[in-house]
Design a protein around this motif. Structure first.
Motif, mmCIF file in Angstrom:
data_model
loop_
_atom_site.group_PDB
_atom_site.id
_atom_site.type_symbol
_atom_site.label_atom_id
_atom_site.label_comp_id
_atom_site.label_asym_id
_atom_site.label_seq_id
_atom_site.Cartn_x
_atom_site.Cartn_y
_atom_site.Cartn_z
ATOM 1 N N UNK A 1 0.833 -1.213 0.000
ATOM 2 C CA UNK A 1 0.000 0.000 0.000
ATOM 3 C C UNK A 1 0.866 1.261 0.000
ATOM 4 N N UNK A 2 2.010 1.207 0.708
ATOM 5 C CA UNK A 2 2.926 2.350 0.716
ATOM 6 C C UNK A 2 3.456 2.607 -0.696
ATOM 7 N N UNK B 1 6.694 8.771 -6.655
ATOM 8 C CA UNK B 1 7.994 9.127 -6.065
ATOM 9 C C UNK B 1 9.028 8.005 -6.200
ATOM 10 N N UNK B 2 8.605 6.757 -6.066
ATOM 11 C CA UNK B 2 9.563 5.653 -5.965
ATOM 12 C C UNK B 2 9.759 4.884 -7.265
#
Length: 178
Positions: free
Chosen positions: A164-165, A172-173
């Motif tokens: 979920x993160x 961003x990642x």
């Protein structure tokens, strides 16, 4: 002793409550458990102080285990090694090198052998095209599809972050390298 009396009282109240619940016995049980906890902490502190007092008085002379450990540790060192040819080694480096050489000879690392070619006996299961496809790095889109197929409530990875993160922070990642 107060601790034994409290433990017996707690057991008695617990049995009464299991047979028939009432608020007065429940309150008494909670108070007795709190008192027992206080007395156990006091006893632990008292025993800790006695141990420190004894150590201050006797010091390391009191530590039979400590001295037994040191003696056993000192006996494990190999100070001299005699080889089969009669050579005696006394330096740690020579002993180490002799042990490494011995085990290399046993494992056959120093021996070079030519092994027969067994390629004729093995039929290829994967075609060259499939092998090429397996070896290429996945695209960013493939990674996103794989990530978004993981349930949100799944267990987090070794870094502590769940899917979920990474879904929420994909913008961003997504460009980070592993």
């Amino acid at each position: 002793m107060i601790i034994n009396e409290l433990e017996n009282h707690i057991e008695h109240l617990d049995n009464k409550l299991q047979a028939r619940f009432n608020e007065e016995d429940n309150q008494g049980l909670m108070e007795s458990k709190l008192d027992l906890d206080i007395w156990l902490n006091r006893e632990n502190t008292r025993l800790s102080h006695l141990a420190k007092k004894r150590w201050l008085k006797d010091g390391d002379n009191n530590s039979k285990f400590f001295h037994a450990y040191l003696n056993a540790k000192n006996q494990k060192w190999i100070n001299v090694m005699n080889l089969a040819d009669g050579t005696s080694l006394s330096t740690p480096f020579d002993i180490h090198q002799a042990a490494v050489d011995f085990f290399k000879n046993i494992s056959g690392q120093n021996n070079t052998r030519s092994l027969p070619n067994l390629d004729d006996l093995i039929s290829p299961v994967i075609s060259d095209a499939d092998n090429f496809n397996l070896c290429i790095s996945p695209s960013l889109e493939d990674i996103k599809i794989a990530l978004f197929s993981i349930p949100i409530d799944s267990s987090p990875g070794p870094d502590g972050f769940g899917s979920s993160f990474f879904r929420a922070c994909w913008d961003l990642v997504h460009g980070d390298q592993v």
